[in-house]
Design a protein around this motif. Structure first.
Motif, PDB file in Angstrom:
ATOM      1  N   VAL A   1      50.129  41.856-105.853  1.00 40.51           N
ATOM      2  CA  VAL A   1      50.281  43.297-106.051  1.00 40.51           C
ATOM      3  C   VAL A   1      49.076  43.763-106.864  1.00 40.51           C
ATOM      4  CG1 VAL A   1      51.707  45.151-106.973  1.00 40.51           C
ATOM      5  CG2 VAL A   1      52.793  43.095-106.047  1.00 40.51           C
ATOM      6  N   ALA A   2      48.274  44.617-106.269  1.00 40.19           N
ATOM      7  CA  ALA A   2      47.058  45.088-106.944  1.00 40.19           C
ATOM      8  C   ALA A   2      47.152  46.581-107.174  1.00 40.19           C
ATOM      9  CB  ALA A   2      45.829  44.771-106.090  1.00 40.19           C
ATOM     10  N   TYR A   3      46.818  47.011-108.395  1.00 39.37           N
ATOM     11  CA  TYR A   3      46.807  48.432-108.709  1.00 39.37           C
ATOM     12  C   TYR A   3      45.423  48.792-109.198  1.00 39.37           C
ATOM     13  CZ  TYR A   3      48.583  52.968-110.015  1.00 39.37           C
ATOM     14  OH  TYR A   3      48.809  54.321-110.080  1.00 39.37           O
ATOM     15  N   GLN A   4      44.826  49.735-108.515  1.00 41.87           N
ATOM     16  CA  GLN A   4      43.456  50.119-108.834  1.00 41.87           C
ATOM     17  C   GLN A   4      43.422  51.569-109.274  1.00 41.87           C
ATOM     18  OE1 GLN A   4      40.378  49.163-105.810  1.00 41.87           O
ATOM     19  NE2 GLN A   4      40.009  51.346-105.887  1.00 41.87           N
ATOM     20  N   ARG A   5      42.963  51.803-110.493  1.00 42.97           N
ATOM     21  CA  ARG A   5      42.894  53.168-111.039  1.00 42.97           C
ATOM     22  C   ARG A   5      41.453  53.560-111.232  1.00 42.97           C
ATOM     23  NH1 ARG A   5      47.787  54.693-113.254  1.00 42.97           N
ATOM     24  NH2 ARG A   5      46.926  56.119-114.781  1.00 42.97           N
ATOM     25  N   GLU A   6      41.151  54.742-110.770  1.00 38.57           N
ATOM     26  CA  GLU A   6      39.790  55.234-110.932  1.00 38.57           C
ATOM     27  C   GLU A   6      39.653  55.927-112.278  1.00 38.57           C
ATOM     28  OE1 GLU A   6      37.155  54.794-108.974  1.00 38.57           O
ATOM     29  OE2 GLU A   6      38.392  53.501-107.731  1.00 38.57           O
TER      30      GLU A   6
ATOM     31  N   VAL B   1      45.734  42.903-111.045  1.00 30.94           N
ATOM     32  CA  VAL B   1      46.312  42.190-109.915  1.00 30.94           C
ATOM     33  C   VAL B   1      47.338  41.185-110.418  1.00 30.94           C
ATOM     34  CG1 VAL B   1      45.877  40.775-107.882  1.00 30.94           C
ATOM     35  CG2 VAL B   1      44.124  42.376-108.669  1.00 30.94           C
TER      36      VAL B   1
ATOM     37  N   GLN C   1      45.475  39.184-113.292  1.00 29.09           N
ATOM     38  CA  GLN C   1      44.037  39.340-113.496  1.00 29.09           C
ATOM     39  C   GLN C   1      43.753  40.812-113.757  1.00 29.09           C
ATOM     40  OE1 GLN C   1      41.839  37.515-110.208  1.00 29.09           O
ATOM     41  NE2 GLN C   1      43.385  35.912-110.028  1.00 29.09           N
ATOM     42  N   ARG C   2      42.934  41.069-114.772  1.00 28.57           N
ATOM     43  CA  ARG C   2      42.595  42.453-115.128  1.00 28.57           C
ATOM     44  C   ARG C   2      41.090  42.610-115.284  1.00 28.57           C
ATOM     45  NH1 ARG C   2      46.870  41.741-118.571  1.00 28.57           N
ATOM     46  NH2 ARG C   2      48.721  42.968-118.081  1.00 28.57           N
ATOM     47  N   GLU C   3      40.602  43.731-114.846  1.00 27.90           N
ATOM     48  CA  GLU C   3      39.187  44.025-115.031  1.00 27.90           C
ATOM     49  C   GLU C   3      39.011  45.519-114.842  1.00 27.90           C
ATOM     50  OE1 GLU C   3      35.902  41.399-113.242  1.00 27.90           O
ATOM     51  OE2 GLU C   3      35.752  43.291-112.145  1.00 27.90           O
ATOM     52  N   ASP C   4      38.563  46.208-115.892  1.00 25.65           N
ATOM     53  CA  ASP C   4      38.405  47.661-115.816  1.00 25.65           C
ATOM     54  C   ASP C   4      39.669  48.299-115.244  1.00 25.65           C
ATOM     55  OD1 ASP C   4      35.913  47.255-116.843  1.00 25.65           O
ATOM     56  OD2 ASP C   4      34.912  47.379-114.916  1.00 25.65           O
ATOM     57  N   GLY C   5      39.529  49.062-114.197  1.00 19.94           N
ATOM     58  CA  GLY C   5      40.680  49.786-113.661  1.00 19.94           C
ATOM     59  C   GLY C   5      41.485  49.018-112.638  1.00 19.94           C
ATOM     60  N   LEU C   6      41.238  47.717-112.515  1.00 18.94           N
ATOM     61  CA  LEU C   6      41.935  46.932-111.489  1.00 18.94           C
ATOM     62  C   LEU C   6      42.827  45.882-112.140  1.00 18.94           C
ATOM     63  CD1 LEU C   6      42.275  46.208-108.461  1.00 18.94           C
ATOM     64  CD2 LEU C   6      40.321  44.690-108.706  1.00 18.94           C
TER      65      LEU C   6
ATOM     66  N   ARG D   1      40.307  55.244-115.261  1.00 13.85           N
ATOM     67  CA  ARG D   1      41.209  55.016-116.382  1.00 13.85           C
ATOM     68  C   ARG D   1      41.284  53.528-116.647  1.00 13.85           C
ATOM     69  NH1 ARG D   1      45.517  58.838-113.745  1.00 13.85           N
ATOM     70  NH2 ARG D   1      44.072  58.414-112.066  1.00 13.85           N
TER      71      ARG D   1
END
Lengths: 88, 88
Positions: free
Chosen positions: A27-32, A75, A68-73, A34
Motif C-alpha cells: 500500500v503506497a501513499y504519495q503526497r505532493e 509504502v 518505507q518512507r521518503e519525503d512524500g511517499l 507535504r
C-alpha cells in the motif's frame, strides 16, 4: 507497472524462501508537497489486511511488515508465506 | 523490496498525471505448481476499495484497476488519484 517482473525478480532473489505460496500486499501513499501521510493510514492498512485475511488464511507468524518512507511517499509492504492448505 | 524506487520510478514515468496525491495498492498472489489463481480476486478488489472509500472520497473515474497473470503469479493493482480535498 510491470508487477510480474517485479515480483518474479523478488522470487529469484529469495528462492530458498519461496517454495511455498506467497502473498504480497503493498500500500503506497504519495503526497505532493507535504511531508507526512494522513493519520488514518495505519488504520486503513489494518482494514485492508483484514479484507485479505477474509479470503486467504494468514497465520500471524507468517506476516512480515515493512514500512518505507521518503519525503512524500510512504509504502507499507506485507510479505506473507502461506501454509500449503491456505486457500479458503 | 525497494518500494520507494518502484513507486518513484512510476511517478516519473507518469509525471503529468501525478501532481495530485495518489494511493496505490498491489496484491500479488504466487502459487507454486498450480496454474490457476483463486477466483476471489474481483470480490477482494471491491472490498479493498470499499475500505479505502471509508477514509477517502474516491471518485469512480479516479480508480484504475489492473490485473496481471502469468503462470502461478497473479497481481491485482489499484491506482487511485485523489482529489485535493479527499480526506473525509
Amino acid at each position: 507497472m510491470d508487477w510480474l517482473k517485479i515480483f518474479r525478480g523478488e522470487k529469484q532473489k529469495n528462492s530458498a524462501q519461496t517454495a511455498k505460496d506467497r502473498l504480497m500486499v503493498a500500500v503506497a501513499y504519495q503526497r505532493e508537497g507535504r511531508m507526512n501521510g494522513p493519520n488514518y493510514l495505519p488504520q486503513m492498512r489494518e482494514e485492508i489486511l483484514a479484507v485479505v485475511r477474509k479470503y486467504i488464511r494468514v497465520p500471524d507468524g507468517a506476516v512480515q511488515f515493512n514500512v518505507q518512507r521518503e519525503d512524500g511517499l510512504e509504502v507499507l509492504e506485507l510479505n506473507i508465506t502461506l501454509p500449503e492448505d491456505s486457500p479458503r
